[in-house]
Design an enzyme around this catalytic site. Structure first.
Site, short mmCIF file in Angstrom:
data_model
loop_
_atom_site.label_atom_id
_atom_site.label_comp_id
_atom_site.label_asym_id
_atom_site.label_seq_id
_atom_site.Cartn_x
_atom_site.Cartn_y
_atom_site.Cartn_z
CG HIS A 144 -1.97 -1.07 1.16
ND1 HIS A 144 -2.80 -1.37 2.23
CD2 HIS A 144 -2.32 -1.93 0.18
CE1 HIS A 144 -3.60 -2.37 1.90
NE2 HIS A 144 -3.33 -2.72 0.66
CG LEU B 44 -5.69 -9.37 3.86
CD1 LEU B 44 -6.89 -8.56 3.37
CD2 LEU B 44 -5.62 -10.68 3.08
CG PHE B 45 1.00 -10.00 4.58
CD1 PHE B 45 1.00 -10.34 5.93
CD2 PHE B 45 0.79 -11.02 3.66
CE1 PHE B 45 0.82 -11.65 6.35
CE2 PHE B 45 0.61 -12.33 4.06
CZ PHE B 45 0.62 -12.64 5.42
CB CYS B 46 0.16 -3.14 4.27
SG CYS B 46 -0.28 -2.67 5.96
CB ALA B 47 0.24 -6.38 -0.24
#
Length: 466
Positions: free
Chosen positions: A129, A387-390
């Protein structure tokens, strides 16, 4: 002026000394165990070398660029010498600028604020992100996730070749239409899969179509040597806290022209060379044209020095040896996970794609948040779930709708239901072999025997149910 620093007395092809390697954590099943930090992709522990260098400088801390006293002059020299160290670490060109920021996110938002008018931005949906979202004031072209490195290059070339014309541009496309400025933003190594992207080929494609390219090196810089000139990228952004220097600083390095032409990212002291009142009551400002233009306020000299120390430590340890050892750990983890039928490793480019020490996976029959909680509570292993900032990338890899708004935290699913997120294990230069071995053993035990404890969701995270 200089400060005495620690020697890089680490042994090559063994873990670099890091803080926290002897921390004990309690287990929900009783007793304590040495904490296995396997979440380097979020924040890596500080190198002992970095900590020692910062401690040696701390008594000499003073204002930067703002004082005539000895400590102020020493701190200013330290700050600017750190800039030179980072430039050397990145292989910067003579004309490049190194701007110190707070993080990768801050660096890319700074570049976004410096985009010229009518600039189009091209970014793959696979980005973190931090590099997916800052371009709010530009025309953004989101590109679908490629399934091979070659497809990534082809997708970018096609998008650039057919981009919308700019009525205000004097440049012409191969088809005769006017084209305006364009920027490509791409990761060097995925924060989800760890896979290496074809940066040099993407840079060549961008330049062939009159575009520039910025490299998000947040996950690449701690694991792999970087050379801006060799890769032929226009800018590089990375964070200190992923480079074993967690003191709140980051870097944007590269071409100076757009940065020099843009209004300062922050207006204030340090960015201005001259400020004067006008007769009409207003204020005239002459801004710096150097990196100081975008470094307003009192700089984070501790964070900057920490990054420089980490750059020196990694270079002196021998990056080639560090990469070789990390690849041995990557192989060990992938082989260990492959022995568990219920585990599926997430990948864009295939199982054999080169990657750094970042691996995400799901476990059939398990909610990923519960699985990660069990690794922590029962084995003292710290990994990441979510979701790992993705979000678009992880949803694509999981086979769910990439446009699903969803949430990043633990979903309201119970053990045994299909996971809506994933588990990420990540490691690097400071990871002992024992931590990787414990992780593989814990995964196998949990899949075979189940968790020893019950877990519940509380405030978006999974915790043992008491």
């Amino acid at each position: 002026m200089s400060v005495s620093t620690a020697a890089a007395d680490q042994t090559v092809c063994s873990p670099l000394p890091v803080l926290g390697s002897d921390v004990l954590v309690p287990l929900v099943t009783g007793g304590e165990v040495t904490y296995a930090a396997l979440d380097y992709a979020a924040s890596a522990p500080a190198l002992q070398r970095v900590w020692d260098d910062v401690a040696a400088y701390a008594p000499y801390y003073g204002s930067v660029h703002r004082g005539a006293g000895y400590l102020s002059q020493l701190s200013t020299d330290l700050f600017e010498n750190s800039r030179a160290t980072v430039a050397e670490f990145l292989g910067c060109r003579e004309s490049d600028q190194v701007v110190f920021t707070r993080s990768t996110t801050d660096s890319l938002n700074l570049l976004a604020a410096a985009l010229p008018a009518d600039c189009q931005v091209f970014v793959f949906e696979t980005e973190h992100h931090a590099s997916l979202l800052p371009w709010r004031n530009a025309q953004v072209n989101f590109l679908n996730a490629p399934r091979t490195p070659a497809q990534a290059v082809e997708t970018l070339e096609r998008a650039l070749a057919t981009r919308d014309p700019s009525p205000s541009s004097r440049l012409r496309s191969s088809r005769g239409g006017p084209i305006g400025p364009a920027l490509v933003c791409v990761t060097g190594a995925s924060n989800v899969t760890g896979e290496l992207w074809p940066v040099k080929e993407l840079a060549a494609a961008a330049h062939a179509h009159g575009a520039r390219i910025v490299l998000d090196a947040a996950q690449l810089a701690p694991h792999h040597p970087l050379d801006i000139a060799e890769l032929d990228v226009d800018w590089v952004a990375f964070s200190g806290h992923k480079l074993y220097a967690p003191f709140g600083s980051g870097v944007l390095a590269g071409r100076a022209d757009w940065l020099r032409s843009a209004e300062p990212y922050l207006a204030g002291g340090g960015a201005s060379r001259k400020v004067a009142r006008r007769a009409d009551g207003g204020v005239d400002v002459e801004w710096h044209t150097t990196a100081a233009r975008h470094e307003a306020g009192s700089p984070n000299v501790i964070g900057v020095y920490a990054i420089a120390s980490a750059c020196k430590a990694l270079t002196e340890a021998g990056f080639d040896s560090l990469v070789e050892r990390e690849q041995q750990l990557v192989t060990k983890v992938l082989e260990g996970l492959s022995e568990v039928d219920a585990v599926r490793v997430l990948s864009l480019f295939g199982d054999d794609a080169p990657r750094v020490g970042v691996i995400s996976f799901v476990v059939d029959g398990w909610n990923s948040s519960h699985f990660a909680a069990a690794l922590s509570a029962e084995y003292g292993i710290g990994v990441r779930d979510g979701l790992f900032c993705a979000h678009p990338l992880v949803r694509t890899l999981l086979g769910s709708d990439p446009q699903d708004p969803g949430e990043c935290g633990a979903p309201e699913a119970e053990p045994g239901e299909r996971s809506l997120n994933a588990i990420r294990v990540s490691f690097g230069a400071g990871t002992p072999d024992e931590h990787v071995d414990r992780f593989i053993g814990a995964v196998k035990e949990l899949v075979k025997d189940g968790a020893k404890w019950n877990y519940r969701t509380e405030d978006g995270r999974c915790v043992p149910a008491v």
